[in-house]
Design a protein around this motif. Structure first.
Motif, mmCIF file in Angstrom:
data_model
loop_
_atom_site.group_PDB
_atom_site.id
_atom_site.type_symbol
_atom_site.label_atom_id
_atom_site.label_comp_id
_atom_site.label_asym_id
_atom_site.label_seq_id
_atom_site.Cartn_x
_atom_site.Cartn_y
_atom_site.Cartn_z
ATOM 1 N N TRP A 27 0.848 -1.184 0.000
ATOM 2 C CA TRP A 27 0.000 0.000 0.000
ATOM 3 C C TRP A 27 0.881 1.230 0.000
ATOM 4 C CZ3 TRP A 27 -0.276 3.382 4.368
ATOM 5 C CH2 TRP A 27 0.480 2.965 5.465
ATOM 6 N N SER A 28 0.279 2.412 -0.124
ATOM 7 C CA SER A 28 1.043 3.661 -0.206
ATOM 8 C C SER A 28 0.552 4.648 0.841
ATOM 9 C CB SER A 28 0.925 4.278 -1.603
ATOM 10 O OG SER A 28 1.450 3.398 -2.583
ATOM 11 N N LEU A 29 1.485 5.377 1.415
ATOM 12 C CA LEU A 29 1.181 6.382 2.438
ATOM 13 C C LEU A 29 1.127 7.754 1.792
ATOM 14 C CD1 LEU A 29 0.845 7.118 5.474
ATOM 15 C CD2 LEU A 29 3.345 7.345 5.566
ATOM 16 N N SER A 30 -0.006 8.441 1.962
ATOM 17 C CA SER A 30 -0.147 9.780 1.391
ATOM 18 C C SER A 30 0.843 10.741 2.039
ATOM 19 C CB SER A 30 -1.579 10.291 1.604
ATOM 20 O OG SER A 30 -1.712 11.606 1.115
ATOM 21 N N MET A 31 1.392 11.625 1.220
ATOM 22 C CA MET A 31 2.441 12.534 1.701
ATOM 23 C C MET A 31 1.918 13.572 2.691
ATOM 24 S SD MET A 31 5.099 11.321 0.266
ATOM 25 C CE MET A 31 6.332 12.594 0.537
ATOM 26 N N HIS A 32 0.589 13.821 2.714
ATOM 27 C CA HIS A 32 0.104 14.869 3.611
ATOM 28 C C HIS A 32 0.155 14.443 5.077
ATOM 29 C CE1 HIS A 32 -3.781 12.658 3.046
ATOM 30 N NE2 HIS A 32 -3.890 12.940 4.328
ATOM 31 N N TRP A 33 0.412 13.144 5.345
ATOM 32 C CA TRP A 33 0.573 12.704 6.726
ATOM 33 C C TRP A 33 1.997 12.892 7.218
ATOM 34 C CZ3 TRP A 33 -3.731 12.379 9.104
ATOM 35 C CH2 TRP A 33 -4.865 11.852 8.504
ATOM 36 N N LEU A 34 2.918 13.224 6.344
ATOM 37 C CA LEU A 34 4.324 13.353 6.715
ATOM 38 C C LEU A 34 4.667 14.813 6.974
ATOM 39 C CD1 LEU A 34 5.872 10.929 4.068
ATOM 40 C CD2 LEU A 34 5.118 10.418 6.403
ATOM 41 N N ALA A 35 5.590 15.035 7.897
ATOM 42 C CA ALA A 35 6.023 16.395 8.217
ATOM 43 C C ALA A 35 6.735 17.015 7.021
ATOM 44 C CB ALA A 35 6.954 16.380 9.433
ATOM 45 N N MET A 36 6.370 18.252 6.704
ATOM 46 C CA MET A 36 6.988 18.954 5.585
ATOM 47 C C MET A 36 8.308 19.575 6.021
ATOM 48 S SD MET A 36 3.670 20.840 3.928
ATOM 49 C CE MET A 36 2.166 19.916 3.551
ATOM 50 N N CYS A 37 9.265 19.536 5.129
ATOM 51 C CA CYS A 37 10.588 20.077 5.442
ATOM 52 C C CYS A 37 10.487 21.564 5.739
ATOM 53 C CB CYS A 37 11.535 19.848 4.266
ATOM 54 S SG CYS A 37 11.878 18.107 3.939
ATOM 55 N N GLY A 38 11.128 21.993 6.827
ATOM 56 C CA GLY A 38 11.178 23.404 7.175
ATOM 57 C C GLY A 38 9.978 23.910 7.943
ATOM 58 N N LEU A 39 8.989 23.083 8.196
ATOM 59 C CA LEU A 39 7.804 23.504 8.923
ATOM 60 C C LEU A 39 7.804 22.889 10.317
ATOM 61 C CD1 LEU A 39 4.898 23.264 6.305
ATOM 62 C CD2 LEU A 39 6.218 25.273 6.968
ATOM 63 N N GLY A 40 7.574 23.736 11.324
ATOM 64 C CA GLY A 40 7.451 23.239 12.682
ATOM 65 C C GLY A 40 6.090 22.612 12.897
ATOM 66 N N ALA A 41 5.929 21.969 14.046
ATOM 67 C CA ALA A 41 4.674 21.287 14.350
ATOM 68 C C ALA A 41 3.470 22.236 14.357
ATOM 69 C CB ALA A 41 4.791 20.558 15.688
ATOM 70 N N PRO A 42 3.576 23.449 14.967
ATOM 71 C CA PRO A 42 2.420 24.355 14.938
ATOM 72 C C PRO A 42 2.030 24.780 13.529
ATOM 73 C CG PRO A 42 3.973 25.017 16.637
ATOM 74 C CD PRO A 42 4.667 23.985 15.812
#
Length: 248
Positions: free
Chosen positions: A29-44
């Protein structure tokens, strides 16, 4: 106008997400990229971006079903002698949307943590297709329960009337929160189906939106809910069988 704007923004975001390559995972199966943390963006910032997307999507999906409730509230408030019935209905809508935003925040935190765990533990990734099938079956079973029927009936016939004394903005806001909680409970199974099927998959969103509207607006909404429950049970059983066969 709000529905058209949110629907257009959702379609644009969904098309952008579909253009991004999903991450292949163990288990086929494949994991959608929107569940992964984006580079350069903090958690908030990550959470704020998710909530912006989620709020727009929920407004587009839920407005067709909840608009009759808001209109009936406006009419009831005007009949009760309220001087600002449209403002009261707007407050109800704001409280309603706030409940869905809160759910989106919970889903974002849990989904991000789960995605990180799946990347670190291949065993969990291999078991995910089986778990998705189980979730579909649970969602289908929930659609067929008396509890679902009660929550749906509350949403279909709300409001029965407007509180006395005359409603004010805070009471309307609180009424919107209560309506949102009942609606969120009624849509629990469908929300699970949306998350399993692909939260930013435009086809899945369109189907779930149509089902929610049919449950609320058709003369036989309870039958629609049970029919969708049966289909979800069959789909979950099929998905589990495929996962077991692939694992074997």
């Amino acid at each position: 106008m709000l529905f058209v704007g949110c629907a257009a923004a959702t379609v644009s975001a969904g098309a952008s997400m579909s253009a991004m390559a999903a991450l292949p995972m163990r288990g086929g199966w494949s994991l959608s990229m929107h569940w992964l943390a984006m580079c350069g963006l903090g958690a908030p910032t990550q959470l704020a971006a998710w909530l912006g997307m989620w709020s727009t999507m929920m407004a587009a999906m839920m407005l067709p079903a909840v608009a009759p409730n808001l209109w009936r509230y406006r009419c009831a408030a005007a009949h009760a002698g309220a001087s600002r019935p449209m403002a009261l209905a707007t407050c109800v809508g704001g409280g309603y949307l706030l409940v869905w935003i809160g759910l989106g925040a919970v889903i974002s935190v849990m989904g991000t943590a789960l995605a990180a765990g799946l990347l670190e533990r291949p065993t969990l990734a291999r078991a995910t297709p089986l778990a998705m099938g189980a979730v579909l079956m649970l969602a289908g079973a929930l659609q067929c329960t008396a509890w679902k029927a009660r929550q749906l009936a509350h949403c279909r016939h709300w409001p029965a009337g407007v509180d006395v004394p005359l409603p004010h903005l805070f009471r309307a806001w609180r009424a919107g929160l209560r309506l949102g909680c009942h609606c969120m409970a009624s849509c629990a199974g469908l929300t699970a189906i949306l998350l399993v099927g692909g939260v930013m998959d435009l086809r899945v969103m369109a189907v779930v939106t149509a089902v929610i509207a049919a449950e609320r607006l058709s003369l036989h909404g309870d039958r629609v809910a049970r029919a969708i429950g049966v289909l979800a049970l069959v789909a979950g059983l099929w998905r589990m069988a495929v996962a077991i066969t692939a694992a074997g």
